[in-house]
Design an enzyme around this catalytic site. Structure first.
Site, PDB file in Angstrom:
ATOM      1  N   MET A  26       0.855  -1.189   0.000  1.00  0.00           N
ATOM      2  CA  MET A  26       0.000   0.000   0.000  1.00  0.00           C
ATOM      3  C   MET A  26       0.884   1.229   0.000  1.00  0.00           C
ATOM      4  O   MET A  26       1.750   1.384   0.867  1.00  0.00           O
ATOM      5  CB  MET A  26      -0.928  -0.006   1.224  1.00  0.00           C
ATOM      6  CG  MET A  26      -2.010  -1.071   1.172  1.00  0.00           C
ATOM      7  SD  MET A  26      -3.109  -1.058   2.623  1.00  0.00           S
ATOM      8  CE  MET A  26      -2.048  -1.906   3.826  1.00  0.00           C
ATOM      9  N   CYS A 110      -3.284  -2.109  -9.794  1.00  0.00           N
ATOM     10  CA  CYS A 110      -3.510  -0.733  -9.373  1.00  0.00           C
ATOM     11  C   CYS A 110      -4.564  -0.071 -10.266  1.00  0.00           C
ATOM     12  O   CYS A 110      -4.446  -0.104 -11.495  1.00  0.00           O
ATOM     13  CB  CYS A 110      -2.213   0.059  -9.433  1.00  0.00           C
ATOM     14  SG  CYS A 110      -2.388   1.742  -8.807  1.00  0.00           S
TER      15      CYS A 110
END
Length: 378
Positions: A26, A110
């Site tokens: 992250m 992503c």
């Protein structure tokens, strides 16, 4: 709560974890300080923030700060983003030659516009020949290092790519495949489609681990995902924000042991302070204390902490000030029953930004012009 009998230790190449859990990369979160905090709770694979192949090859200082590892991290897991097979191969060779990591994860999941508009992340598996060349370039240059692939269901409901991408990745030599069971158009909204994880597990060879990602906010969620999908392990992202002890819960749950008691507010405060110290060790005193600010709301979610104290904690400038403010909390306050569930960014579904004419030909292997991100952290 007992562990499902089908769950085995998770093997990725030569590395084995008795707890089949992976910390998802992250941006701005999974730095060395946060990874240590989570590793102290339980076993698993803990992956650093995503970096770009170009940033690594060009020796970008920010990239090298982002891949800092603790001496006792084992395996050292690094996630790479790239859209050019040549750059990906060069980056992986550098990792091997400089002994920068033990495991390489590749980002094809992503959904953020600055990535998809260049054909990267969740947009890339649609270009199946280009996708295959990128994965193969990584595997062929990785030597003994296992290479894994993380992806999404597809671009949107009209363009699912995960089943083909999973087969292509395995054929190219991927050691494991992880699926975030949302499309890029969903971003982090709505509910993850765990049935897609089950379909991917059924479609790939049994010896290749398939990992499920999406809506793991508790140990019960992890066991439920494994039971529902047959996946070989889970990938945890937003569920551990402000809750690094989730990894202790997961270790206990998969071992069939009772879960640890939920922390009191005093124990949460001690963990928050530990997080701040680790960030300072990793980033330096000033940047580390500033970085912990964004975690405070997650740690305190559901607790009866007044708005003024929350505001002051969100502006904290030193460990001494943090200690002074944390001392004002009721250390005996029990963990709130409603603090589980979604945390972190959720947002709304939306149109995926793609390069011009991206959907015209899925077999076009051309690298999009200007596709490689200049910097890491996307």
């Amino acid at each position: 709560m007992s562990a499902p009998t089908a769950v085995r230790p998770l093997r990725i190449g030569p590395y084995v974890s008795d707890t089949p859990v992976v910390l998802a990369p992250m941006a701005g979160i999974t730095n060395a300080g946060f990874r240590r905090l989570c590793r102290e709770q339980g076993s698993g694979f803990y992956v650093c923030e995503m970096i770009t192949s170009r940033g690594l090859v060009e020796k970008n200082p920010l990239t090298f700060r982002m891949i800092a590892m603790d001496p006792d991290e084992n395996p050292r897991s690094m996630q790479l983003y790239g859209v050019d097979p040549a750059a990906m191969g060069q980056a992986v060779r550098m990792i091997v030659e400089r002994d920068l990591a033990d495991h390489i994860d590749m980002n094809f999941g992503c959904p953020v516009p600055k990535v998809t508009r260049r054909g990267g992340g969740a947009a890339l598996p649609y270009k199946r020949r280009l996708f295959e060349r990128i994965v193969r370039a990584a595997v062929e240059n990785a030597g003994r290092l296992p290479v894994t692939v993380k992806m999404r269901i597809g671009i949107d409901d009209e363009h699912h790519t995960y089943l083909n991408a999973g087969r292509v990745a395995v054929d190219a030599g991927a050691a494991a495949v992880a699926l975030h069971a949302r499309t890029a158009a969903q971003r982090y909204s709505g509910t993850a489609d765990w049935a897609a994880i089950a379909r991917l597990r059924d479609a790939l060879p049994a010896e290749v681990p398939v990992l499920g990602n999406g809506d793991i906010f508790s140990a019960a969620d992890a066991l439920a995902m494994v039971a529902a999908t047959g996946c070989d392990g889970v990938v945890v992202g937003r569920g551990c924000l402000g809750r690094p002890w989730l990894f202790a819960d997961l270790e206990a749950a998969f071992a069939g042991r009772p879960l640890p008691a939920p922390p009191t507010l005093g124990q949460v405060a001690a963990t928050l302070r530990r997080h701040a110290v680790l960030l300072q060790e990793h980033m330096g005193p000033d940047k580390g204390i500033r970085d912990v600010r964004k975690h405070i709301a997650w740690y305190l979610k559901g607790f009866p902490v007044g708005p003024e104290l929350r505001r002051r904690l969100g502006l904290v400038c030193s460990i001494d000030e943090l200690d002074e403010l944390l001392a004002q909390l009721d250390v005996h306050e029990p963990f709130p029953a409603d603090a589980d569930g979604p945390r972190g960014r959720q947002g709304s579904p939306g149109r995926v930004v793609l390069p011009e004419r991206w959907l015209d030909d899925p077999d076009d292997p051309a690298v999009p012009f200007g596709a490689e991100l200049e910097h890491s952290g996307g």
